[in-house]
Design a protein around this motif. Structure first.
Motif, mmCIF file in Angstrom:
data_model
loop_
_atom_site.group_PDB
_atom_site.id
_atom_site.type_symbol
_atom_site.label_atom_id
_atom_site.label_comp_id
_atom_site.label_asym_id
_atom_site.label_seq_id
_atom_site.Cartn_x
_atom_site.Cartn_y
_atom_site.Cartn_z
ATOM 1 N N ASN A 21 53.566 -42.612 -40.239
ATOM 2 C CA ASN A 21 54.747 -43.155 -39.568
ATOM 3 C C ASN A 21 54.467 -44.282 -38.588
ATOM 4 O O ASN A 21 55.352 -44.690 -37.835
ATOM 5 N N TYR A 42 63.365 -38.184 -40.915
ATOM 6 C CA TYR A 42 62.992 -39.596 -40.878
ATOM 7 C C TYR A 42 63.985 -40.362 -39.996
ATOM 8 O O TYR A 42 65.176 -40.063 -39.975
ATOM 9 N N PRO A 57 57.766 -47.496 -44.843
ATOM 10 C CA PRO A 57 58.889 -46.566 -44.670
ATOM 11 C C PRO A 57 59.396 -46.070 -46.019
ATOM 12 O O PRO A 57 58.949 -46.520 -47.071
ATOM 13 N N TRP A 90 60.952 -43.734 -41.111
ATOM 14 C CA TRP A 90 59.637 -43.107 -41.055
ATOM 15 C C TRP A 90 59.748 -41.641 -40.655
ATOM 16 O O TRP A 90 60.675 -41.244 -39.921
#
Length: 337
Positions: free
Chosen positions: A39, A26, A45, A51
């Motif tokens: 994403n 992420y 998030p 993300w």
């Protein structure tokens, strides 16, 4: 049972193959197109504000995000709780022979997001923020020679799409102009307007040496690099502004990362001649080169300079059988069907 014995047993069962789980990393610095996960700019998030935009392939490296999660980036071995790093530490010669120091970090990057208006009058899907790889800057102890080299390959470009990637600086840019733009971190897009812009073409590859400033464009990218995760941003997300109460911490976490100021950043982290060289495109950009073509498959060289890599395209309804040899440099034996 010792870990080495578990690994030996697994290799016996699989015929010598150690399978890794999917490894997703992420990031809080860019969005994607929902190719690797939820994403895009419309998606929520995680608790860090990050993300899922990167897939790491058989990684021995832990991600160095400003807000770290223990083990993020390390590939877990399929069917077990231990990581590929644990496995290599236990059975290095069995798994990698004498090539551990050559083992790269390979990523699939899902770069995208919403169309945004910039302060210099364009409407664009944001790239990854302009950044540099110049070694670890923790405690101000970096050296460009220890920075991360990488190469970016673009396997396909969506129809009716003309993504822009930015590499290096326009030849008229001075260090004074750069320092002024870097001091606008999180407050303007000025730095992006100093960079060279290139339309991304399918099958192209960019080599990015340590000290070379780049803002990879919004397109699915295959990236190979030295096995490390160092970075320093020169600017924040294109078209996005950081709130005043967060500006200092964001700048420290994402730009300076242990450096004292932007002057030290420019002096220690940027290869100036490389970045303003008007021949950069002809030196660092190449097209994939087909080296084997049959009725069943096509093989192309896609990486160059410090890396070596191939693209294998197997035609619909056809098969490719590959028998490996003992060296990662070997081409093995190929059979059509």
């Amino acid at each position: 049972m010792m870990l080495s014995e578990v690994i030996e047993r697994e290799l016996e069962l699989t015929g010598g193959i150690l399978f890794g789980r999917e490894t997703i990393v992420y990031r809080g610095s860019y969005n994607g197109n929902n190719f690797l996960g939820k994403n895009s700019s419309d998606e929520e998030p995680d608790q860090r504000g990050y993300w899922p935009v990167e897939r790491w392939i058989l990684s021995l490296v832990e991600a160095q995000n400003p807000v770290k999660l223990t083990g993020e980036g390390l590939t877990k071995v399929q069917g077990y709780d231990f990581s590929f790093l644990d496995a290599v530490n236990a059975c290095e010669e069995r798994l990698l022979g004498t090539f551990r120091d050559s083992w790269p970090l390979i990523k699939v990057l899902d770069i995208g997001g919403k169309l945004t208006q910039t302060s210099f009058g364009t409407n664009e899907i944001p790239p990854i923020p302009a950044h540099i790889h110049a070694g670890c800057t923790k405690d101000r102890n970096n050296q460009i020679s220890c920075g991360k080299a990488e190469a970016q390959f673009f396997p396909f470009i969506p129809k009716d799409s003309s993504p822009i990637t930015r590499m290096g600086f326009k030849k008229e840019v001075s260090k004074e102009m750069l320092l002024e733009a870097m001091n606008e971190f999180g407050k303007s897009d000025a730095l992006y307007n100093l960079m060279n812009e290139y339309e991304v073409k399918e099958g192209e590859c960019w080599m990015v040496r340590p000290g070379f400033v780049h803002a990879p464009g919004p397109v699915l990218t295959i990236e190979i690099q030295r096995p490390q995760d160092d970075f320093n941003f020169l600017a924040w997300k294109l078209g996005e502004r950081i709130n005043a109460d967060q500006l200092v911490s964001m700048k420290n976490d994402n730009q300076l990362r242990g450096l004292q100021n932007v002057e030290e950043f420019v002096d220690r982290c940027i290869d100036w001649e490389m970045n303003v060289d008007p021949k950069s495109e002809t030196i660092w950009k190449t097209n994939k080169r087909v080296f084997k073509h049959t009725e069943s498959f096509e093989m192309s060289k896609i990486f160059h300079d410090m890396f070596d890599g191939e693209e294998w395209l197997i035609k619909k309804g056809k098969n490719l059988y590959y028998e490996n040899d003992c060296s990662p440099k070997g081409i093995g034996d190929f059979h059509n069907s």
